[in-house]
Design a protein around this motif. Structure first.
Motif, PDB file in Angstrom:
ATOM      1  N   ARG A 121      -0.916  29.861  42.463  1.00 54.89           N
ATOM      2  CA  ARG A 121      -1.843  30.082  41.351  1.00 54.89           C
ATOM      3  C   ARG A 121      -1.128  29.759  40.041  1.00 54.89           C
ATOM      4  NH1 ARG A 121      -2.284  34.387  37.654  1.00 54.89           N
ATOM      5  NH2 ARG A 121      -0.413  35.107  38.661  1.00 54.89           N
ATOM      6  N   ILE A 122      -1.718  28.874  39.255  1.00 56.19           N
ATOM      7  CA  ILE A 122      -1.122  28.553  37.958  1.00 56.19           C
ATOM      8  C   ILE A 122      -1.768  29.425  36.879  1.00 56.19           C
ATOM      9  CG2 ILE A 122      -0.461  26.204  38.588  1.00 56.19           C
ATOM     10  CD1 ILE A 122      -2.907  25.234  36.997  1.00 56.19           C
ATOM     11  N   HIS A 123      -1.025  29.642  35.819  1.00 59.18           N
ATOM     12  CA  HIS A 123      -1.503  30.514  34.766  1.00 59.18           C
ATOM     13  C   HIS A 123      -1.194  29.875  33.413  1.00 59.18           C
ATOM     14  CE1 HIS A 123      -2.188  34.100  32.380  1.00 59.18           C
ATOM     15  NE2 HIS A 123      -2.735  34.653  33.448  1.00 59.18           N
ATOM     16  N   GLY A 124      -2.193  29.806  32.566  1.00 61.34           N
ATOM     17  CA  GLY A 124      -2.036  29.184  31.250  1.00 61.34           C
ATOM     18  C   GLY A 124      -0.969  29.849  30.401  1.00 61.34           C
ATOM     19  N   THR A 125      -0.867  31.169  30.481  1.00 65.45           N
ATOM     20  CA  THR A 125       0.129  31.890  29.698  1.00 65.45           C
ATOM     21  C   THR A 125       1.544  31.538  30.123  1.00 65.45           C
ATOM     22  OG1 THR A 125      -1.438  33.715  29.497  1.00 65.45           O
ATOM     23  CG2 THR A 125       0.843  34.210  28.984  1.00 65.45           C
ATOM     24  N   LEU A 126       1.709  31.110  31.348  1.00 72.39           N
ATOM     25  CA  LEU A 126       3.033  30.749  31.868  1.00 72.39           C
ATOM     26  C   LEU A 126       3.279  29.246  31.793  1.00 72.39           C
ATOM     27  CD1 LEU A 126       3.090  33.020  35.060  1.00 72.39           C
ATOM     28  CD2 LEU A 126       3.931  33.559  32.768  1.00 72.39           C
ATOM     29  N   GLY A 127       2.579  28.575  30.925  1.00 72.55           N
ATOM     30  CA  GLY A 127       2.763  27.135  30.791  1.00 72.55           C
ATOM     31  C   GLY A 127       2.201  26.354  31.960  1.00 72.55           C
ATOM     32  N   TYR A 128       1.151  26.868  32.577  1.00 73.03           N
ATOM     33  CA  TYR A 128       0.489  26.243  33.735  1.00 73.03           C
ATOM     34  C   TYR A 128       1.439  26.077  34.921  1.00 73.03           C
ATOM     35  CZ  TYR A 128      -3.338  25.851  30.578  1.00 73.03           C
ATOM     36  OH  TYR A 128      -4.333  26.179  29.698  1.00 73.03           O
ATOM     37  N   LEU A 129       2.290  27.082  35.085  1.00 71.25           N
ATOM     38  CA  LEU A 129       3.167  27.171  36.246  1.00 71.25           C
ATOM     39  C   LEU A 129       2.737  28.370  37.062  1.00 71.25           C
ATOM     40  CD1 LEU A 129       6.621  26.732  34.465  1.00 71.25           C
ATOM     41  CD2 LEU A 129       5.405  25.007  35.786  1.00 71.25           C
ATOM     42  N   SER A 130       3.123  28.378  38.331  1.00 68.56           N
ATOM     43  CA  SER A 130       2.907  29.580  39.129  1.00 68.56           C
ATOM     44  C   SER A 130       3.938  30.618  38.690  1.00 68.56           C
ATOM     45  CB  SER A 130       3.075  29.270  40.620  1.00 68.56           C
ATOM     46  OG  SER A 130       4.435  29.033  40.925  1.00 68.56           O
ATOM     47  N   PRO A 131       3.705  31.894  38.972  1.00 64.72           N
ATOM     48  CA  PRO A 131       4.703  32.902  38.613  1.00 64.72           C
ATOM     49  C   PRO A 131       6.079  32.601  39.215  1.00 64.72           C
ATOM     50  CG  PRO A 131       2.649  33.982  39.130  1.00 64.72           C
ATOM     51  CD  PRO A 131       2.470  32.522  39.470  1.00 64.72           C
ATOM     52  N   PHE A 132       6.109  32.100  40.431  1.00 64.84           N
ATOM     53  CA  PHE A 132       7.385  31.748  41.071  1.00 64.84           C
ATOM     54  C   PHE A 132       8.082  30.618  40.324  1.00 64.84           C
ATOM     55  CE2 PHE A 132       9.821  29.306  44.231  1.00 64.84           C
ATOM     56  CZ  PHE A 132      10.712  30.286  44.634  1.00 64.84           C
ATOM     57  N   GLU A 133       7.335  29.561  39.986  1.00 63.47           N
ATOM     58  CA  GLU A 133       7.917  28.432  39.251  1.00 63.47           C
ATOM     59  C   GLU A 133       8.404  28.868  37.875  1.00 63.47           C
ATOM     60  OE1 GLU A 133       5.320  24.678  40.919  1.00 63.47           O
ATOM     61  OE2 GLU A 133       4.405  26.054  39.455  1.00 63.47           O
ATOM     62  N   TYR A 134       7.637  29.721  37.225  1.00 66.66           N
ATOM     63  CA  TYR A 134       8.020  30.228  35.906  1.00 66.66           C
ATOM     64  C   TYR A 134       9.329  31.004  35.985  1.00 66.66           C
ATOM     65  CZ  TYR A 134       7.743  32.559  31.407  1.00 66.66           C
ATOM     66  OH  TYR A 134       8.020  33.026  30.147  1.00 66.66           O
ATOM     67  N   LYS A 135       9.454  31.846  36.985  1.00 63.81           N
ATOM     68  CA  LYS A 135      10.681  32.617  37.155  1.00 63.81           C
ATOM     69  C   LYS A 135      11.867  31.705  37.410  1.00 63.81           C
ATOM     70  CE  LYS A 135      12.592  36.552  39.610  1.00 63.81           C
ATOM     71  NZ  LYS A 135      12.342  37.631  40.559  1.00 63.81           N
ATOM     72  N   LEU A 136      11.695  30.666  38.240  1.00 64.51           N
ATOM     73  CA  LEU A 136      12.784  29.720  38.492  1.00 64.51           C
ATOM     74  C   LEU A 136      13.217  29.025  37.208  1.00 64.51           C
ATOM     75  CD1 LEU A 136      11.878  27.950  41.858  1.00 64.51           C
ATOM     76  CD2 LEU A 136      13.676  29.622  41.435  1.00 64.51           C
ATOM     77  N   GLU A 137      12.259  28.592  36.400  1.00 64.11           N
ATOM     78  CA  GLU A 137      12.580  27.946  35.127  1.00 64.11           C
ATOM     79  C   GLU A 137      13.336  28.894  34.209  1.00 64.11           C
ATOM     80  OE1 GLU A 137      12.183  24.732  34.133  1.00 64.11           O
ATOM     81  OE2 GLU A 137      11.597  24.392  36.230  1.00 64.11           O
ATOM     82  N   HIS A 138      12.920  30.138  34.166  1.00 63.13           N
ATOM     83  CA  HIS A 138      13.589  31.139  33.335  1.00 63.13           C
ATOM     84  C   HIS A 138      15.018  31.358  33.810  1.00 63.13           C
ATOM     85  CE1 HIS A 138      14.131  34.616  30.771  1.00 63.13           C
ATOM     86  NE2 HIS A 138      14.500  35.314  31.829  1.00 63.13           N
ATOM     87  N   LEU A 139      15.212  31.448  35.130  1.00 63.89           N
ATOM     88  CA  LEU A 139      16.543  31.673  35.668  1.00 63.89           C
ATOM     89  C   LEU A 139      17.471  30.487  35.408  1.00 63.89           C
ATOM     90  CD1 LEU A 139      15.702  33.437  39.045  1.00 63.89           C
ATOM     91  CD2 LEU A 139      16.683  34.473  37.003  1.00 63.89           C
ATOM     92  N   LYS A 140      16.937  29.276  35.401  1.00 61.65           N
ATOM     93  CA  LYS A 140      17.742  28.080  35.095  1.00 61.65           C
ATOM     94  C   LYS A 140      18.300  28.153  33.681  1.00 61.65           C
ATOM     95  CE  LYS A 140      15.345  24.849  38.111  1.00 61.65           C
ATOM     96  NZ  LYS A 140      14.451  23.676  38.137  1.00 61.65           N
ATOM     97  N   LYS A 141      17.539  28.715  32.757  1.00 59.76           N
ATOM     98  CA  LYS A 141      17.980  28.816  31.374  1.00 59.76           C
ATOM     99  C   LYS A 141      19.087  29.850  31.205  1.00 59.76           C
ATOM    100  CE  LYS A 141      13.482  27.460  29.588  1.00 59.76           C
ATOM    101  NZ  LYS A 141      12.291  27.896  28.875  1.00 59.76           N
ATOM    102  N   ILE A 142      19.106  30.857  32.067  1.00 59.60           N
ATOM    103  CA  ILE A 142      20.107  31.907  31.976  1.00 59.60           C
ATOM    104  C   ILE A 142      21.436  31.443  32.540  1.00 59.60           C
ATOM    105  CG2 ILE A 142      20.739  34.217  32.821  1.00 59.60           C
ATOM    106  CD1 ILE A 142      17.795  34.925  32.760  1.00 59.60           C
TER     107      ILE A 142
END
Length: 55
Positions: A33-54
């Motif tokens: 499921r994609i979500h507009g608030t998360l940049g049209y990513l799924s919650p899992f994809e959003y979390k992976l992107e966030h972890l890459k930045k850390i």
């Protein structure tokens, strides 16, 4: 919290059927499921992107 869209207009004939359908729903909700608030990513994809930045 379970969204009402999961149970609306559904009838489960057994606990096993409910468990299977709930697991399918949670997998879809978190991984597909994609979500507009998360940049049209799924919650899992959003979390992976966030972890890459850390890292």
């Amino acid at each position: 919290m379970i969204k009402t869209e999961f149970v609306r207009k559904r009838h489960f004939t057994s606990l096993e059927q409910l468990t299977v359908k709930l697991n399918d729903y949670v997998h879809w909700f978190n991984n597909h499921r994609i979500h507009g608030t998360l940049g049209y990513l799924s919650p899992f994809e959003y979390k992976l992107e966030h972890l890459k930045k850390i890292v």
